[in-house]
Write an enzyme that holds these catalytic residues in place. Structure first.
Site, PDB file in Angstrom:
ATOM      1  N   TYR A  75     -17.274 -49.691 -72.366  1.00 33.57           N
ATOM      2  CA  TYR A  75     -16.288 -48.781 -71.766  1.00 33.57           C
ATOM      3  C   TYR A  75     -16.908 -47.978 -70.635  1.00 33.57           C
ATOM      4  CZ  TYR A  75     -12.409 -45.619 -71.152  1.00 33.57           C
ATOM      5  OH  TYR A  75     -11.362 -44.931 -70.597  1.00 33.57           O
ATOM      6  N   THR A 128       2.664 -51.487 -45.786  1.00 35.25           N
ATOM      7  CA  THR A 128       3.696 -51.017 -46.728  1.00 35.25           C
ATOM      8  C   THR A 128       3.157 -50.000 -47.752  1.00 35.25           C
ATOM      9  OG1 THR A 128       3.258 -52.991 -48.049  1.00 35.25           O
ATOM     10  CG2 THR A 128       5.104 -53.090 -46.509  1.00 35.25           C
ATOM     11  N   LYS A 261      -8.060 -59.995 -51.405  1.00 40.40           N
ATOM     12  CA  LYS A 261      -7.976 -60.745 -50.139  1.00 40.40           C
ATOM     13  C   LYS A 261      -9.369 -61.297 -49.826  1.00 40.40           C
ATOM     14  CE  LYS A 261      -3.918 -58.439 -50.106  1.00 40.40           C
ATOM     15  NZ  LYS A 261      -3.826 -57.088 -49.725  1.00 40.40           N
ATOM     16  N   PHE A 451      11.433 -54.935 -50.262  1.00 41.84           N
ATOM     17  CA  PHE A 451      11.278 -56.380 -50.029  1.00 41.84           C
ATOM     18  C   PHE A 451      10.892 -57.129 -51.299  1.00 41.84           C
ATOM     19  CE2 PHE A 451       6.617 -56.371 -49.986  1.00 41.84           C
ATOM     20  CZ  PHE A 451       6.354 -55.040 -49.701  1.00 41.84           C
TER      21      PHE A 451
HETATM   22  C1  LIG Z   1      -2.811 -55.992 -49.786  1.00 45.59           C
HETATM   23  C2  LIG Z   1      -3.078 -54.873 -48.889  1.00 45.59           C
HETATM   24  C3  LIG Z   1      -3.153 -53.549 -49.363  1.00 45.59           C
HETATM   25  C4  LIG Z   1      -2.823 -53.176 -50.789  1.00 45.59           C
HETATM   26  O1  LIG Z   1      -3.649 -53.757 -51.706  1.00 45.59           O
HETATM   27  P1  LIG Z   1      -3.170 -54.267 -53.156  1.00 45.59           P
HETATM   28  O2  LIG Z   1      -4.406 -54.853 -53.739  1.00 45.59           O
HETATM   29  O3  LIG Z   1      -2.085 -55.260 -52.955  1.00 45.59           O
HETATM   30  O4  LIG Z   1      -2.696 -53.066 -53.914  1.00 45.59           O
HETATM   31  C5  LIG Z   1      -3.480 -52.567 -48.445  1.00 45.59           C
HETATM   32  N1  LIG Z   1      -3.687 -52.849 -47.148  1.00 45.59           N
HETATM   33  C6  LIG Z   1      -3.601 -54.086 -46.663  1.00 45.59           C
HETATM   34  C7  LIG Z   1      -3.848 -54.350 -45.219  1.00 45.59           C
HETATM   35  C8  LIG Z   1      -3.294 -55.145 -47.513  1.00 45.59           C
HETATM   36  O5  LIG Z   1      -3.176 -56.374 -47.004  1.00 45.59           O
END
Ligand SMILES: *Cc1c(COP(=O)(O)O)cnc(C)c1O
Length: 459
Positions: A75, A128, A261, A451
């Site tokens: 933890y 977003t 990403k 969306f």
């Molecule tokens: C995906 C993304 C986020 C948010 O991240 P999450 O892991 O989806 O919460 C913030 N900024 C950019 C540019 C992104 O592509």
């Protein structure tokens, strides 16, 4: 002598495959209606090639999977946390790490700490979740990206750059005290994956230093940005990606990261800062929203996979193949005269829905319509990045973004070149019958980030 092309291919081979489901046109029609013409509401089993997002959809390497087995699920004080902290310091150069479940977890904590009611947060185009957290904390976003970014035809090499004059005007108007930080994304998602240059970052750093304003880096796709710097910016042709990435980070004071990403994992994120006071506050707040400061919503194994993924993400061969595949798809679309955002971005190809369907007004949701049509044609799932994604202002009015795009986002290390051909051919088929395509009407609208869950009907 014959001319022999010097091709290159992916710097990996396939060890395990995931079987895909093929669908008939009748099945797709039914599925799309059930999903209210929103590709987010399709079931993944109804999709053939899934380009909804590059978020959390990457294929992990054998080394990352091995790392999963090395999870220390204590933890508190997991060994994987300390390894991740070391990697973040080594690769990105930020001093203090706060792990979060994904990017928006980091955005929430950072916004709560730095933004006061009435503050202004200038940024190189909105994202977003980032903007929403800024607004929920009482702040207001102001766009300071260069005008070129809003023009899909403009082929400027660094459409992610900040217009320093716009920023200076904002500083003059509101005063530096009301600007807690400048929000800078690398590889600007909403502009089509467009990079910011080192030169622009340096100038921005100099200007913000003068006014005592922080720069917070949305570093979700920093390695892809670094690749474009290596390809396009004078003096960086022979600089390794790893060095460029570290240099980018060095002009900023902290970062939010969606590791889903660039960092090649299926879940995870972090906040990283250089400022001890901000770190202390964040380390405290993360306990409220995410989890203890040494796991922040991730399992130990997730942190291990991320630490390994970060290392792989800044490898030159990896990033060339990754962005190279996106560029291959973009060029294929161009060969069919499909209107796309140029230059081709780092994580996906963005089709210009306003140009594709010029007979539709923005209130008929051209990008939403086009994403639906492409799914119907081939089972390829894309997503809308236009008026639906832009949402409404605090006063209830719609935002009407200049860009009305369909995003074909390419997961990392997942699909082959043959898949890219299928995608481009499907888009070209829809383009051929574009004049016969009718728009959509929104019949259900959620209050936040509409969306994701909005529903539509055919006009
Ligand atoms: C995906 C993304 C986020 C948010 O991240 P999450 O892991 O989806 O919460 C913030 N900024 C950019 C540019 C992104 O592509």
């Amino acid at each position: 002598m014959t001319y022999i092309k010097h091709s290159w291919a992916e710097p990996y081979k396939i060890k395990m495959v995931e079987l895909l489901q093929m669908t008939t046109a009748a099945q797709r029609k039914k599925a799309l209606q059930a999903a209210g013409y929103n590709t987010f509401l399709l079931k993944s089993k109804e999709v053939y090639i899934d380009l909804l997002t590059d978020s959390g959809t990457s294929a992990m390497s054998d080394r990352q999977w091995a790392g999963i087995m090395m999870g220390d699920e204590a933890y508190a004080g997991s060994a994987n946390f300390f390894r991740l902290e070391e990697v973040v310091r080594e690769v990105y150069g930020y001093k203090y790490l706060i792990p979060t479940h994904q990017g928006r977890g980091a955005e929430n904590i950072l916004s709560k700490i730095l933004i006061k009611k009435g503050d202004i947060i200038p940024g190189n185009m909105y994202f977003t979740t980032t903007r929403l957290h800024q607004e929920l904390a009482g702040g207001k976003f102001e766009d300071i990206i260069i005008d070129e970014a809003h023009d899909p035809e403009n082929e400027f090499s660094f459409k992610g750059n900040v217009d320093l004059n716009k920023l200076e005007r904002i500083i003059k108007k509101y005063g530096a005290k009301r600007i807690p930080y400048i929000s800078i994304a690398t590889s600007v998602n909403m502009a089509g994956g467009q990079p910011i240059s080192i030169k622009n970052l340096k100038e921005l750093r100099a200007l913000t230093k003068k006014h005592g304003i922080r720069i917070i880096h949305d570093m979700t796709r920093v390695a892809e940005n670094a690749f474009f710097i290596q390809q396009r910016e004078k003096g960086f042709n022979h600089t390794p990606i790893k060095e460029i990435v570290k240099q980018i980070c060095s002009y900023t004071d902290g970062a939010t990261m969606s590791a889903k990403k660039d960092a090649l994992v299926n879940i995870g994120g972090f906040l990283a800062v250089n400022d001890w006071d901000v770190f202390e506050e964040a380390r405290n707040l993360v306990v409220v929203y995410e989890g203890l400061h040494t796991y922040g919503g991730m399992a130990g194994r997730d942190m291990e996979a991320m630490a390994i993924g970060i290392g792989e993400s800044v490898n030159d061969d990896h990033i060339r193949a990754r962005v190279g595949q996106v560029i291959y798809l973009g060029n294929k679309m161009l060969s069919y005269h499909v209107p796309i955002v140029k230059p081709i971005g780092g994580h996906g190809v963005f089709v210009d829905a306003k140009k594709f369907l010029p007979h539709l007004t923005q209130d008929q949701y051209p990008a939403q319509t086009l994403a639906a049509e492409i799914y119907l044609d081939s089972g390829v799932r894309t997503m809308e990045r236009g008026v639906v994604s832009a949402g409404r202002k605090a006063n209830g009015e719609n935002y009407y973004p200049k860009l009305e795009l369909v995003r074909f986002t390419i997961p990392r290390r997942v699909y082959t070149q043959a898949h890219m051909d299928v995608i481009a051919e499907s888009t070209a088929r829809v383009y051929e019958k574009r004049k016969k395509i009718n728009g959509l009407k929104m019949i259900y609208e959620p209050r936040y980030l509409r969306f994701f869950q909005a529903r539509f009907e055919k006009l």
